[in-house]
Design an enzyme around this catalytic site. Structure first.
Site, PDB file in Angstrom:
ATOM      1  N   ARG A  46       1.121 -10.488   6.287  1.00 38.11           N
ATOM      2  CA  ARG A  46       2.575 -10.324   6.737  1.00 38.11           C
ATOM      3  C   ARG A  46       2.942  -9.724   8.207  1.00 38.11           C
ATOM      4  O   ARG A  46       3.857  -9.832   8.639  1.00 38.11           O
ATOM      5  CB  ARG A  46       3.380  -9.658   5.603  1.00 38.11           C
ATOM      6  CG  ARG A  46       3.520 -10.794   4.202  1.00 38.11           C
ATOM      7  CD  ARG A  46       4.260 -10.115   3.048  1.00 38.11           C
ATOM      8  NE  ARG A  46       5.571 -10.092   3.445  1.00 38.11           N
ATOM      9  CZ  ARG A  46       6.688  -9.530   2.714  1.00 38.11           C
ATOM     10  NH1 ARG A  46       6.146  -9.116   1.623  1.00 38.11           N
ATOM     11  NH2 ARG A  46       7.706  -9.582   2.904  1.00 38.11           N
ATOM     12  N   PRO A  69       0.895  -1.220  -0.056  1.00 37.91           N
ATOM     13  CA  PRO A  69       0.113  -0.068   0.130  1.00 37.91           C
ATOM     14  C   PRO A  69       0.760   1.038  -0.058  1.00 37.91           C
ATOM     15  O   PRO A  69       1.680   1.493   0.913  1.00 37.91           O
ATOM     16  CB  PRO A  69      -0.950  -0.171   1.447  1.00 37.91           C
ATOM     17  CG  PRO A  69      -0.546  -1.524   1.972  1.00 37.91           C
ATOM     18  CD  PRO A  69       0.906  -2.136   1.108  1.00 37.91           C
ATOM     19  N   GLU A  70       0.633   2.191  -0.834  1.00 40.34           N
ATOM     20  CA  GLU A  70       1.351   3.432  -1.115  1.00 40.34           C
ATOM     21  C   GLU A  70       0.553   4.392  -0.485  1.00 40.34           C
ATOM     22  O   GLU A  70      -0.837   4.305  -0.204  1.00 40.34           O
ATOM     23  CB  GLU A  70       1.837   3.525  -2.544  1.00 40.34           C
ATOM     24  CG  GLU A  70       2.891   2.572  -3.055  1.00 40.34           C
ATOM     25  CD  GLU A  70       4.180   2.880  -2.161  1.00 40.34           C
ATOM     26  OE1 GLU A  70       4.573   3.861  -1.786  1.00 40.34           O
ATOM     27  OE2 GLU A  70       5.116   1.922  -2.416  1.00 40.34           O
ATOM     28  N   LYS A  91      23.569  19.215  -3.257  1.00 42.17           N
ATOM     29  CA  LYS A  91      23.337  17.836  -2.997  1.00 42.17           C
ATOM     30  C   LYS A  91      23.735  16.882  -4.078  1.00 42.17           C
ATOM     31  O   LYS A  91      23.443  17.243  -5.145  1.00 42.17           O
ATOM     32  CB  LYS A  91      22.018  17.392  -2.610  1.00 42.17           C
ATOM     33  CG  LYS A  91      21.574  17.829  -1.369  1.00 42.17           C
ATOM     34  CD  LYS A  91      20.688  16.942  -0.619  1.00 42.17           C
ATOM     35  CE  LYS A  91      20.861  17.357   0.988  1.00 42.17           C
ATOM     36  NZ  LYS A  91      19.445  17.845   1.153  1.00 42.17           N
ATOM     37  N   HIS A 111      -5.880 -14.357   8.644  1.00 43.33           N
ATOM     38  CA  HIS A 111      -5.174 -13.077   8.564  1.00 43.33           C
ATOM     39  C   HIS A 111      -6.114 -11.695   8.946  1.00 43.33           C
ATOM     40  O   HIS A 111      -5.529 -10.629   8.733  1.00 43.33           O
ATOM     41  CB  HIS A 111      -4.497 -12.897   7.522  1.00 43.33           C
ATOM     42  CG  HIS A 111      -3.565 -13.934   7.050  1.00 43.33           C
ATOM     43  ND1 HIS A 111      -2.479 -14.566   7.902  1.00 43.33           N
ATOM     44  CD2 HIS A 111      -3.523 -14.646   6.083  1.00 43.33           C
ATOM     45  CE1 HIS A 111      -2.195 -15.521   7.143  1.00 43.33           C
ATOM     46  NE2 HIS A 111      -2.505 -15.717   6.225  1.00 43.33           N
TER      47      HIS A 111
END
Ligand SMILES: [Zn+2]
Length: 280
Positions: free
Chosen positions: A119, A2-3, A161, A100
């Site tokens: 998980r 999931p983002e 940078k 789960h």
């Protein structure tokens, strides 16, 4: 995994069912998540009311009011992170849990907020009383869809940078939510070579990059919105979605814009696909 768009889609998907509702029961079937489920979760939730859901980066924030909300601040806030494989969906009282399904939060209207995580890298925990003091949130950069995130911010933070622009963009302290997929797609849209040193990208190109990040994330959230019905039980897995992608996962295939073969390299230990023709 999931983002940010999936977490935002989750927030929008579950909010109508649980906001303003009193919690009547909490069931923890498996307390051993990435962080143990707090011992006092049921004690503090049952009888309390759920406030307006928020999100910060990939954390879902659920405010808890021990008295009906009167526009005041929450008495406590739950921080919910979906980890690698977690999902929150809405079930109805009586729907049997699947394997789960680790945590249920039952509300007075007969719905169940159900956490599923094969998980178990996700977690639910209390947020620090002062959000700015919470170690998980304090160091985070701006939200990508907020006005605080723009080309000027990227330009200022990148001066001197040497790090390549792609890992620079994926750094949570620079901006949250630009995961590998979205960083690769945004750099393609802005025409920037992911290997270019962050300090050697011009202000004008950072303006284009900030807009591209907003565009790819907003498109993913919009697309997720079309699957919101999947958040209610009986409709299969929740609304994670495959976006139409220009470069991510397409190495070796022709660029959709110029036809050149897309290249795959490793940058900051992450696979990166880009177009050598369009990205300079
Ligand atoms: Zn190209």
């Amino acid at each position: 995994m999931p983002e940010l768009p999936e977490v935002e889609t989750t927030r929008r998907g579950i909010a109508p069912y649980i906001e303003g509702q009193e919690v009547t029961e909490v069931l923890v079937r498996q307390p051993r998540l990435r962080v143990p489920v707090p011992d006092d979760l049921a004690e503090r939730l049952v009888g309390a009311r759920i406030g307006v859901l928020k999100r910060r980066a990939k954390y879902l924030q659920i405010p808890i009011h021990s008295t009906p909300p009167s526009g005041g601040s929450a008495d406590a806030t739950l921080l919910w992170h979906l980890g690698m494989s977690g999902s929150l969906r809405i079930a109805q009282v009586g729907d049997l849990p699947k394997k789960h399904d680790h945590v249920d939060v039952v509300t007075a209207n007969g719905y169940v907020l159900r956490y599923h995580d094969p998980r178990r890298f996700g977690f639910v925990d209390w947020q620090a009383e002062d959000e700015a003091q919470d170690k998980r949130l304090a160091h985070l950069g701006p939200e990508p869809l907020s006005d605080a995130f723009n080309g000027k911010w990227l330009y200022t933070r990148s001066r001197n940078k040497r790090v390549a622009v792609k890992p620079f963009l994926m750094d949570n302290q620079i901006v949250v939510g630009a995961g590998n997929i979205y960083a690769a797609e945004a750099l393609f849209m802005a025409g920037i070579d992911p290997r270019r040193a962050a300090g050697r990208v011009s202000r004008a190109r950072y303006d284009a990059l900030a807009l591209a990040v907003k565009e790819v994330l907003a498109a993913a959230i919009t697309q997720g919105g079309t699957t919101l019905r999947d958040f209610v039980s009986g409709q299969g897995e929740p609304g994670y979605f495959a976006q139409r992608l220009n470069v991510y996962g397409r190495h070796g295939q022709p660029c959709l814009r110029c036809g050149a073969e897309l290249r795959r390299i490793t940058l900051g230990q992450r696979a990166s696909v880009f177009c050598p023709g369009c990205q300079r």
